[in-house]
Design an enzyme around this catalytic site. Structure first.
Site, short mmCIF file in Angstrom:
data_model
loop_
_atom_site.label_atom_id
_atom_site.label_comp_id
_atom_site.label_asym_id
_atom_site.label_seq_id
_atom_site.Cartn_x
_atom_site.Cartn_y
_atom_site.Cartn_z
N LYS A 44 -2.25 -39.50 -15.18
CA LYS A 44 -3.44 -38.83 -14.62
C LYS A 44 -3.78 -37.58 -15.42
O LYS A 44 -4.70 -36.85 -15.07
CB LYS A 44 -3.19 -38.43 -13.16
CG LYS A 44 -3.19 -39.54 -12.16
CD LYS A 44 -3.35 -39.03 -10.73
CE LYS A 44 -2.13 -38.38 -10.19
NZ LYS A 44 -2.25 -38.03 -8.75
N LYS A 46 -1.93 -34.99 -15.51
CA LYS A 46 -1.49 -33.85 -14.69
C LYS A 46 -0.02 -33.57 -14.96
O LYS A 46 0.77 -34.49 -15.19
CB LYS A 46 -1.63 -34.21 -13.20
CG LYS A 46 -3.00 -33.97 -12.61
CD LYS A 46 -2.94 -34.19 -11.08
CE LYS A 46 -3.91 -33.28 -10.37
NZ LYS A 46 -3.90 -33.42 -8.92
N1 C2G Z 1 -7.52 -32.21 -1.31
C1 C2G Z 1 -8.42 -31.68 -0.38
N2 C2G Z 1 -8.85 -30.41 -0.52
C2 C2G Z 1 -8.40 -29.63 -1.55
C3 C2G Z 1 -7.48 -30.15 -2.48
C4 C2G Z 1 -7.04 -31.46 -2.34
O1 C2G Z 1 -8.83 -32.38 0.56
N3 C2G Z 1 -8.86 -28.35 -1.64
C5 C2G Z 1 -7.10 -33.60 -1.14
C6 C2G Z 1 -7.50 -34.49 -2.32
O2 C2G Z 1 -8.86 -34.92 -2.17
C7 C2G Z 1 -6.51 -35.65 -2.18
C8 C2G Z 1 -5.25 -34.96 -1.61
O3 C2G Z 1 -5.68 -33.68 -1.09
O4 C2G Z 1 -6.99 -36.61 -1.23
C9 C2G Z 1 -4.19 -34.74 -2.66
O5 C2G Z 1 -4.76 -34.00 -3.73
P1 C2G Z 1 -4.01 -34.02 -5.17
O6 C2G Z 1 -2.57 -33.77 -4.96
O7 C2G Z 1 -4.81 -33.20 -6.11
O8 C2G Z 1 -4.14 -35.58 -5.54
P2 C2G Z 1 -4.91 -36.23 -6.78
O9 C2G Z 1 -4.43 -35.64 -8.05
O10 C2G Z 1 -6.35 -36.21 -6.44
O11 C2G Z 1 -4.30 -37.73 -6.76
O12 C2G Z 1 -4.34 -42.45 -6.60
C10 C2G Z 1 -4.91 -41.25 -6.08
C11 C2G Z 1 -4.36 -40.06 -6.80
O13 C2G Z 1 -2.95 -40.06 -6.80
C12 C2G Z 1 -4.90 -38.80 -6.12
#
Ligand code: C2G
Length: 132
Positions: A44, A46
């Site tokens: 990703k 990340k």
């Molecule tokens: N999230 C949120 N509000 C934020 C930050 C994050 O609602 N201010 C939500 C994201 O939309 C996601 C969840 O928290 O649904 C986890 O966020 P991340 O850890 O950044 O996940 P991400 O990198 O988006 O990975 O297959 C899907 C991926 O693994 C998602």
């Protein structure tokens, strides 16, 4: 029992994650989190601060989370939904539309993101604070 699933990296847990997990759990009885492994994170583009094991133990301590499984690939979601009899797939709406291929297998819910907070912002703010 209504089973919910969501996926993410959940690094440096913050209220944006907690708001998502709380609302996801409210949609059913059992919330599974597909937690991105360190290998998947590099796919990703990340790099999490905490390792998979550390992020997993933090998630398991959150009252809304019932089960944590590893997320190793983009493609595993359909088999996860089938294997765990998932009723609802939930993601923050930054992913709106990206997982609609699951609609034949479960309900899909995209929830509004929590504004103004993110792991990236935390890292940036801390770097600026430390570098003056
Ligand atoms: N999230 C949120 N509000 C934020 C930050 C994050 O609602 N201010 C939500 C994201 O939309 C996601 C969840 O928290 O649904 C986890 O966020 P991340 O850890 O950044 O996940 P991400 O990198 O988006 O990975 O297959 C899907 C991926 O693994 C998602």
């Amino acid at each position: 029992m209504k089973v919910i699933i969501t996926y993410g990296t959940f690094d440096l847990i913050h209220t944006g994650h907690i708001n998502l997990l709380r609302r996801a759990k409210k949609l059913g009885d059992h919330l599974i989190v597909g937690l991105s492994t360190d290998q998947f994170n590099s796919l990703k583009g990340k790099k999490a601060y905490y390792s998979f094991e550390q992020r997993k133990s933090v998630l398991e301590a959150i009252r809304y989370v019932d089960e944590v499984i590893p997320e190793n690939t983009w493609e595993q979601k359909i088999q996860d939904v089938q294997k765990h009899n998932v009723d609802v797939f939930v993601m923050g709406d930054d992913w709106e539309g990206k997982f609609d291929f699951l609609q034949d297998h479960c309900e899909i819910v995209y929830l509004p993101r929590t504004v103004g907070i993110s792991t990236t912002k935390i890292k940036t703010d801390l770097n600026q604070a430390n570098n003056g």
